[in-house]
Design a protein around this motif. Structure first.
Motif, mmCIF file in Angstrom:
data_model
loop_
_atom_site.group_PDB
_atom_site.id
_atom_site.type_symbol
_atom_site.label_atom_id
_atom_site.label_comp_id
_atom_site.label_asym_id
_atom_site.label_seq_id
_atom_site.Cartn_x
_atom_site.Cartn_y
_atom_site.Cartn_z
ATOM 1 N N GLN A 24 14.219 54.447 37.918
ATOM 2 C CA GLN A 24 12.856 54.623 38.430
ATOM 3 C C GLN A 24 12.412 53.396 39.216
ATOM 4 O O GLN A 24 11.759 53.503 40.256
ATOM 5 N N CYS A 25 12.754 52.219 38.710
ATOM 6 C CA CYS A 25 12.415 50.980 39.427
ATOM 7 C C CYS A 25 13.053 50.980 40.808
ATOM 8 O O CYS A 25 12.410 50.621 41.808
ATOM 9 N N LYS A 26 14.311 51.363 40.874
ATOM 10 C CA LYS A 26 15.008 51.385 42.158
ATOM 11 C C LYS A 26 14.336 52.352 43.119
ATOM 12 O O LYS A 26 14.173 52.050 44.310
ATOM 13 N N THR A 27 13.949 53.511 42.609
ATOM 14 C CA THR A 27 13.268 54.490 43.462
ATOM 15 C C THR A 27 11.986 53.911 44.027
ATOM 16 O O THR A 27 11.694 54.035 45.225
ATOM 17 N N ASP A 28 11.200 53.254 43.168
ATOM 18 C CA ASP A 28 9.946 52.652 43.637
ATOM 19 C C ASP A 28 10.209 51.548 44.657
ATOM 20 O O ASP A 28 9.521 51.440 45.676
ATOM 21 N N LEU A 29 11.206 50.707 44.388
ATOM 22 C CA LEU A 29 11.494 49.607 45.306
ATOM 23 C C LEU A 29 12.023 50.118 46.643
ATOM 24 O O LEU A 29 11.664 49.607 47.709
ATOM 25 N N PRO B 260 3.867 40.852 48.540
ATOM 26 C CA PRO B 260 5.291 41.229 48.553
ATOM 27 C C PRO B 260 5.743 41.638 49.954
ATOM 28 O O PRO B 260 4.970 42.183 50.742
ATOM 29 N N THR B 261 6.998 41.380 50.237
ATOM 30 C CA THR B 261 7.627 41.736 51.504
ATOM 31 C C THR B 261 8.934 42.466 51.214
ATOM 32 O O THR B 261 9.334 42.632 50.053
ATOM 33 N N LYS B 262 9.607 42.874 52.276
ATOM 34 C CA LYS B 262 10.941 43.439 52.098
ATOM 35 C C LYS B 262 11.836 42.465 51.350
ATOM 36 O O LYS B 262 12.648 42.855 50.498
ATOM 37 N N MET B 263 11.708 41.170 51.674
ATOM 38 C CA MET B 263 12.545 40.168 51.024
ATOM 39 C C MET B 263 12.266 40.085 49.524
ATOM 40 O O MET B 263 13.180 39.872 48.725
ATOM 41 N N ALA B 264 11.018 40.254 49.147
ATOM 42 C CA ALA B 264 10.689 40.277 47.721
ATOM 43 C C ALA B 264 11.310 41.490 47.045
ATOM 44 O O ALA B 264 11.850 41.397 45.928
ATOM 45 N N ALA B 265 11.258 42.632 47.701
ATOM 46 C CA ALA B 265 11.857 43.844 47.130
ATOM 47 C C ALA B 265 13.367 43.684 46.998
ATOM 48 O O ALA B 265 13.964 44.066 45.980
ATOM 49 N N TYR B 266 14.013 43.102 48.018
ATOM 50 C CA TYR B 266 15.459 42.871 47.933
ATOM 51 C C TYR B 266 15.784 41.919 46.788
ATOM 52 O O TYR B 266 16.816 42.073 46.112
ATOM 53 N N THR B 267 14.927 40.932 46.552
ATOM 54 C CA THR B 267 15.156 39.978 45.465
ATOM 55 C C THR B 267 15.123 40.668 44.110
ATOM 56 O O THR B 267 15.976 40.420 43.247
ATOM 57 N N VAL B 268 14.150 41.540 43.904
ATOM 58 C CA VAL B 268 14.077 42.259 42.629
ATOM 59 C C VAL B 268 15.248 43.227 42.489
ATOM 60 O O VAL B 268 15.820 43.383 41.403
ATOM 61 N N LEU B 269 15.651 43.868 43.577
ATOM 62 C CA LEU B 269 16.831 44.739 43.527
ATOM 63 C C LEU B 269 18.085 43.936 43.189
ATOM 64 O O LEU B 269 18.952 44.404 42.433
#
Length: 465
Positions: free
Chosen positions: A192-197, A216-225
């Motif tokens: 579910q986290c991946k879907t949201d990100l 948050p930016t794309k870079m923040a999302a990539y960091t959490v992924l």
């Protein structure tokens, strides 16, 4: 508190206190209404009001919960729970309860952490729904707020599942759904986290300028992924996402250790804005010792002793205070500002590029690309003034070196050490050697007992509690 369906969104400034006060609900699906309530329909007809609604969410994140460096945040208690901080206050303080491992399913801090986080998620969902149902907002604002909402919802659920195990993944403000919602296993939460990100990525800006990375930016999302891939030991994904950020020339490690936690740090990927223009991150106020002996927490002596000789992080990021008996106590000194300054100098850094070098290093090592893994470890070591590791293909030597670098680099930052102990599957070995009362089931916190009574679908309780 009576059960209510939230039809209102809370705005910062004149309503922010209502947001903070109303976190003391009986269950995570209950959110009280502030006195000066503004209907969602009104808020999401105006770009500025809609952005103010999300600003209220950010203020809450900085004040309480998993992403807060404040005294009430999880950062302090998770560091005391693991092997970073020692508690010096009375046995009833939050830090002492976690340090002494005397926590139970009825512990107030555990209930508050759960309730606060789900209240934050609830308000995030209210923003997402308000934006999606609005035909008045500009497309730019709609995309930005939806992207931020999906990102924040994923990150908070990630912290919840890393801490509590199986949890509800809440994506709605529908009270009838939420009052009886069941749990998902950690792997399902990750999905579910991946879907949201992945939903958030195309909606978020690619990057923000240095000093202004408060959203948050794309870079923040990539960091959490990348972090999720690290937890799941999915090394291909860990490489993919860490490379996306490290390759961006705007995200570079600061050469000077004393600049890493400044608001203008080029290595900061996402940080939280302080309360006001003269305020700084809470961490300086929470950790800096102005007197000794400490009244709340200080760094453990064994943590200090484990630093490698010549590691400049020990000098730059650790302060010390000596008491009248000439006993020295040590404290985290990553943040240098104890309180206010003429202008804000330090923001609370949630995500920074150094973590990605460490994630990528492990991915390379696990894939047998030892020279690349060693290069990433040496990037971190050399910045700290340490000599480069010698080339080797011994994976055990490299992983042990990596573990030490994570310990020295990320200490007292939002539970990294606690989650790392579990990731490397040596929580029991390490913790039993340092806290004899440690039990294997302490790798998860208990679900709040009051929540199990209110919603039987949250059963069973975590093992051991």
């Amino acid at each position: 508190m009576k059960n209510t369906i939230l039809k209102y969104i809370i705005l910062p400034n004149f309503l922010i206190l209502s947001l903070l006060i109303n976190n003391s609900c009986d269950r995570f699906t209950e959110v009280g209404l502030p006195k000066n309530q503004i209907t969602r329909e009104v808020v999401f007809k105006d770009d500025q009001l809609a952005k103010s609604a999300m600003a209220g969410v950010y203020r809450s994140l900085d004040e309480q919960g998993f992403l807060s460096g404040a005294p009430s945040g999880a950062q302090l208690v998770l560091a005391a729970y693991a092997d970073e901080l020692q508690a010096y206050g009375s046995a009833t303080t939050d830090a002492a309860i976690f340090y002494n491992l005397s926590h139970m399913a009825t512990t107030d801090k555990i209930k508050n952490l759960w309730t606060i986080t789900y209240t934050q998620i609830y308000n995030i969902n209210a923003v997402i729904e308000g934006v999606e149902n609005s035909d008045s907002l500009s497309s730019e604002v709609k995309n930005r707020l939806k992207g931020e909402g999906y990102f924040l919802r994923a990150l908070l659920h990630l912290y919840l599942t890393q801490t509590f195990g199986s949890i509800p993944y809440v994506t709605s403000t529908n009270y009838q759904v939420n009052q009886s919602i069941g749990k998902l296993g950690t792997s399902q939460v990750y999905a579910q986290c991946k879907t949201d990100l992945e939903t958030a990525v195309p909606l978020l800006p690619a990057t923000l300028a240095v000093g202004n990375r408060v959203y948050p930016t794309k870079m923040a999302a990539y960091t959490v992924l990348a972090r999720m891939a690290y937890y799941e030991k999915n090394w291909d994904s860990a490489l993919q996402y860490s490379n996306l950020v490290i390759a961006d020339v705007q995200y570079k490690m600061e050469a000077d250790l004393n600049k890493v936690f400044l608001k203008d740090s080029s290595g900061s990927i996402w940080h939280l804005l302080p309360f006001g223009a003269t305020y700084n991150a809470y961490q300086g106020n929470v950790f800096i010792l102005n007197t000794a002996p400490p009244t709340n927490v200080a760094l453990r002596q064994d943590f200090i002793d484990e630093f490698e000789t010549g590691d400049q992080r020990k000098a730059a990021w650790i302060g010390q205070k000596t008491d009248a008996q000439n006993k020295t106590y040590y404290y985290p000194y990553k943040y240098k500002q104890y309180y206010t300054s003429p202008t804000s100098l330090e923001y609370s850094v949630i995500l920074r590029v150094e973590e990605l070098y460490l994630i990528r290093a492990e991915a390379y090592i696990k894939k047998g690309q030892y020279d690349l893994g060693i290069a990433d470890i040496n990037t971190i070591r050399n910045r700290a003034g340490l000599a480069s590791l010698a080339n080797t293909t011994d994976q055990n030597i490299l992983i042990n070196a990596l573990i030490q670098e994570r310990r020295s680099e990320l200490f007292t930052e939002f539970g990294h050490r606690f989650y790392d102990l579990k990731h490397y599957d040596f929580a029991d070995v390490i913790m039993i050697s340092k806290k004899g009362q440690w039990r294997p089931y302490f790798k998860l916190l208990p679900l709040p007992a009051s929540e199990l009574l209110l919603n039987p679908n949250l059963n069973p309780q975590n093992d051991g509690y």
